[in-house]
Design an enzyme around this catalytic site. Structure first.
Site, PDB file in Angstrom:
ATOM      1  N   HIS A  54     -40.583 -92.369  50.275  1.00  0.00           N
ATOM      2  CA  HIS A  54     -41.658 -91.403  50.035  1.00  0.00           C
ATOM      3  C   HIS A  54     -41.165 -90.175  49.272  1.00  0.00           C
ATOM      4  O   HIS A  54     -41.964 -89.462  48.662  1.00  0.00           O
ATOM      5  CB  HIS A  54     -42.372 -91.018  51.340  1.00  0.00           C
ATOM      6  CG  HIS A  54     -41.614 -90.150  52.281  1.00  0.00           C
ATOM      7  ND1 HIS A  54     -40.908 -90.642  53.363  1.00  0.00           N
ATOM      8  CD2 HIS A  54     -41.460 -88.804  52.333  1.00  0.00           C
ATOM      9  CE1 HIS A  54     -40.372 -89.637  54.037  1.00  0.00           C
ATOM     10  NE2 HIS A  54     -40.684 -88.513  53.433  1.00  0.00           N
ATOM     11  N   ASP A  95     -37.954 -97.165  54.601  1.00  0.00           N
ATOM     12  CA  ASP A  95     -38.320 -95.973  53.825  1.00  0.00           C
ATOM     13  C   ASP A  95     -37.100 -95.429  53.077  1.00  0.00           C
ATOM     14  O   ASP A  95     -36.482 -94.451  53.488  1.00  0.00           O
ATOM     15  CB  ASP A  95     -38.887 -94.915  54.772  1.00  0.00           C
ATOM     16  CG  ASP A  95     -39.598 -93.785  54.036  1.00  0.00           C
ATOM     17  OD1 ASP A  95     -39.427 -93.681  52.804  1.00  0.00           O
ATOM     18  OD2 ASP A  95     -40.317 -93.012  54.682  1.00  0.00           O
ATOM     19  N   SER A 133     -36.642 -85.167  55.187  1.00  0.00           N
ATOM     20  CA  SER A 133     -36.857 -86.537  54.740  1.00  0.00           C
ATOM     21  C   SER A 133     -35.743 -86.962  53.803  1.00  0.00           C
ATOM     22  O   SER A 133     -35.469 -86.299  52.804  1.00  0.00           O
ATOM     23  CB  SER A 133     -38.199 -86.663  54.015  1.00  0.00           C
ATOM     24  OG  SER A 133     -39.265 -86.482  54.902  1.00  0.00           O
TER      25      SER A 133
END
Length: 712
Positions: free
Chosen positions: A86, A222, A647
């Site tokens: 992402h 991810d 992240s």
């Protein structure tokens, strides 16, 4: 009696040390504050191994992507970088087309010549941290107004930045810590040639979609990979075919040994924003204003975007990244409101405030210095009509649709045209032109018109009409629809051809008469007017918070405090462990590919599974990436303290080896940005063995595996 006991408990708890898992610690202070605790928990490294300005250390392998929007880590001596899917989603989407749908199919560069450049993307390495509080505050006095104080601090900060970067290619900033009670100078080296190397398809990298977002158990791969390039001499450079892969000062070896319950886990990264010193009034404002408005506006925005995305593959590619960005914190706000209520955070904050007030009242000197702190904060949240209006403006008018923001870019051109400055006109047009192809590639005017009208009407129904621009002062949705359709039909800002034709022969009169440009001016004029109305209370709140936090630190001299996250490098340490989210429910600390297959639903686009992955699973072709029982782990959780910006952060074991990449928090602890919940808060990570299995077995990109240092 219960209230008194709660107050006593909170007062005692804030004077004690934190749990090892709570805290976003500055790496430069680890040796002073944390290293003994970290080593007791299983760390085999020294503080110098983690942060050093004289020798290579872990900090040299951890980078801020795009100045802190995400984190990444170097995993080879050829500049190979790992982050989340992402975090690379925008670049993957930008390179995608109907002919080459990298979102759907994935992308893998099997040789360096195939890696894809990404103009505008940056990677920043932390060079050093310096406490400059005494320098910044040398001329600051308690008698200064907030404006004068801010002006003086900004002036000295600029001087420090200039001195720190003189005769170098470095960039720097001075960051406030503890709500203006400490200032640190951060120096960075920023690279600008960052190329996409690999990304799995959405069915791996975004498996579970919005349904699984912020949830555990998770089975999402991810991750994405980039490469940092530099000039032949090792310095940062714009994209060039002559650039070479960066040789980093440090890169992370990768552990194939796997993880067990209670193993040491450390996360290094660039957490974006927390507010754990927020008062009870601030928490209530977050729930009732910030989150509630975001949820209301984005629910409608996401509906409109999804409606268009469902029309074609092209439409889905165009708006995939925009939808994902909007959806992420829409769901976060829903979860945060639930968590703040369920965990009684307002009541806990009120107990802290009562303890603080009692401490202040027990001394004349304290009363003189801190007596107004909480009142200043509380008063700043009264009569908050203007604040409500600003939030609605941001979500529904300025941040919701795109045409108004795009038109704003032409303000500089208007100024240049008014002055008749040919050179500035030329430069401004060149600047605008550089953005046009990318903007219109992912833009649909009809969809944006719906956003302007539908979101705008929500705004008109929820703020005092005195705050509305003239064109939004309507009586019905139908009236606004008709007005917006007329504007979009006449404006130059709705198609690439119209904009380019205008820039080829720019006219001040044409620009000022453009209906969307006029609407933009109305919007920003009102926004500035409302901001000015709100500014006085904002300054009082800043002063109150500065005094409140300063008092808290003085009130608890034996407590180890960490500053709120602000997109600067932090270290958090804890252990791998599961949790019990509800009565009779226990979540284990890891998931496996078996669970991935169990979630597969061919009728649900969020739970699609590539046939190749299913075939590899059925063949049990896991190679060296399975555990001792032949099982392939996909994700795991730890009690590390993270937030947005973390992240892609590396999850590192006690030996300084990479075991995973952090990518999410869990639903039950969405209140964590304001109040860390020890029993519930978890960091969701993709297991590095799953990452390598996808790269090696699924994608066949063994060229990338060969670059890495694998520790068995």
């Amino acid at each position: 009696m219960k209230r008194a006991l709660l107050t006593l408990f909170v007062a005692l708890s804030i004077s004690s040390n934190l749990f090892a898992d709570e805290g976003m610690w500055l790496p430069s202070l680890i040796n002073k504050l944390n290293i003994k605790d970290m080593q007791a928990d299983g760390l085999k490294l020294s503080a110098e191994d983690i942060y050093s300005i004289n020798h290579s250390s872990l900090k040299d392998a951890v980078v801020a992507l795009d100045h802190g929007s995400c984190t990444g880590e170097l995993i080879s001596n050829e500049g190979l970088l790992l982050t989340n899917h992402h975090c690379g989603f925008g670049e993957i989407q930008a390179h995608s087309s109907v002919e080459h749908d990298y979102l759907r199919d994935g992308f893998w560069a099997l040789k360096k010549e195939d890696e894809l450049p990404n103009p505008g993307k940056t990677v920043s390495f932390l060079v050093s941290i310096e406490d400059v509080t005494s320098k910044v505050e040398k001329n600051v006095t308690s008698e200064m107004t907030e404006d004068k104080r801010r002006e003086e601090i900004s002036k000295i900060s600029r001087e420090l930045i200039t001195a720190a970067t003189k005769d170098t290619h470095y960039n720097a900033n001075v960051k406030s810590m503890f709500d203006g009670n400490k200032y640190l100078l951060f120096v960075y080296e920023t690279f600008r040639d960052i190329r996409l190397v690999g990304a799995p398809p959405e069915s791996i990298g975004k498996f579970g979609g919005d349904t699984d977002n912020w949830m555990w158990p998770r089975h999402t791969g991810d991750f994405s990979m980039f490469r940092v390039y530099c000039a032949p001499d090792g310095s940062p450079a714009e994209y060039s075919k002559d650039n070479v892969p960066l040789k980093p000062r440090h890169f992370l070896p990768i552990s194939l040994k796997g993880i067990e319950k209670d193993d040491y886990a450390m996360v290094m990264g660039y957490p974006g924003s927390t507010d754990r010193f927020k008062t009870s009034w601030g928490v209530q404002n977050t729930m009732e204003v910030t989150n509630s408005i975001r949820i209301k506006i984005r629910t409608e925005k996401l509906r409109i975007l999804k409606e268009y995305m469902n029309t074609s593959q092209k439409a889905k590619i165009q708006y995939a990244s925009k939808y994902a960005r909007s959806s992420n914190y829409w769901k976060n706000s829903i979860g945060q409101n639930k968590g703040l209520k369920k965990l009684h955070v307002v009541e806990d904050k009120q107990a802290i405030e009562k303890a603080f007030s009692n401490w202040v009242a027990s001394s004349t000197e304290r009363t003189e210095e801190y007596g107004d702190a909480l009142k200043l904060i509380a008063d700043s949240y009264k009569n908050n009509e203007a604040q409500v209006a600003l939030n609605y403006y941001y979500e529904g008018i300025i941040g919701g649709p795109e045409a108004i923001r795009f038109a704003y870019q032409f303000s500089r051109l208007e100024s240049s045209l008014e002055k008749g400055d040919a050179e500035k006109i030329k430069k401004t047009i060149e600047y605008i032109k550089s953005d046009i192809p990318t903007y219109f590639k992912d833009y649909d005017a009809a969809t944006d018109a719906k956003l302007v009208s539908s979101l705008g009407y929500i705004v008109t129904q929820n703020i005092d009409r005195k705050y509305l621009p003239e064109d939004y002062n309507v009586k019905s949705q139908k009236e606004l629809d008709k007005k917006v359709q007329k504007y979009f039909k006449k404006s130059i800002f709705t198609s690439q051809a119209k904009v380019e034709a205008f820039l080829a022969n720019p006219s001040l009169k044409r620009l000022q008469k453009d209906p969307i440009y006029d609407l933009m001016n109305q919007v920003f004029s009102k926004y500035r007017e409302i901001s000015k109305e709100r500014s006085a209370s904002t300054k009082e709140k800043a002063k109150g918070r500065r005094l409140f936090v300063k008092g808290l630190l003085e009130m608890n001299p034996d407590k180890k405090y960490y500053p709120n996250a602000n997109s600067t490098m932090r270290v958090t340490y804890g252990t791998v462990k599961g949790y019990d989210p509800a009565d009779g429910v226990h979540y284990d600390y890891f998931t496996t590919l078996k669970g991935y297959i169990e979630k597969y639903d061919p009728n649900n686009p969020e739970f699609q599974t590539p046939k190749r992955l299913i075939d590899l699973y059925n063949a049990k072709d896991f190679g060296q990436y399975a555990d001792e029982n032949g099982i392939l782990h996909t994700c795991f959780i730890s009690d590390n303290d993270i937030t947005g910006g973390n992240s892609g952060s590396p999850v590192i074991n006690g030996n300084g080896e990479l075991i995973g990449a952090a990518f999410d928090g869990n639903w039950e602890a969405m209140s964590g940005d304001i109040a860390f919940e020890h029993k519930l808060q978890r960091c969701i990570c993709v297991d590095i063995r799953f990452v390598l299995w996808v790269v090696d077995k699924y994608a066949g990109a063994t060229n990338l595996i060969d670059e890495m240092t694998l520790v068995k």
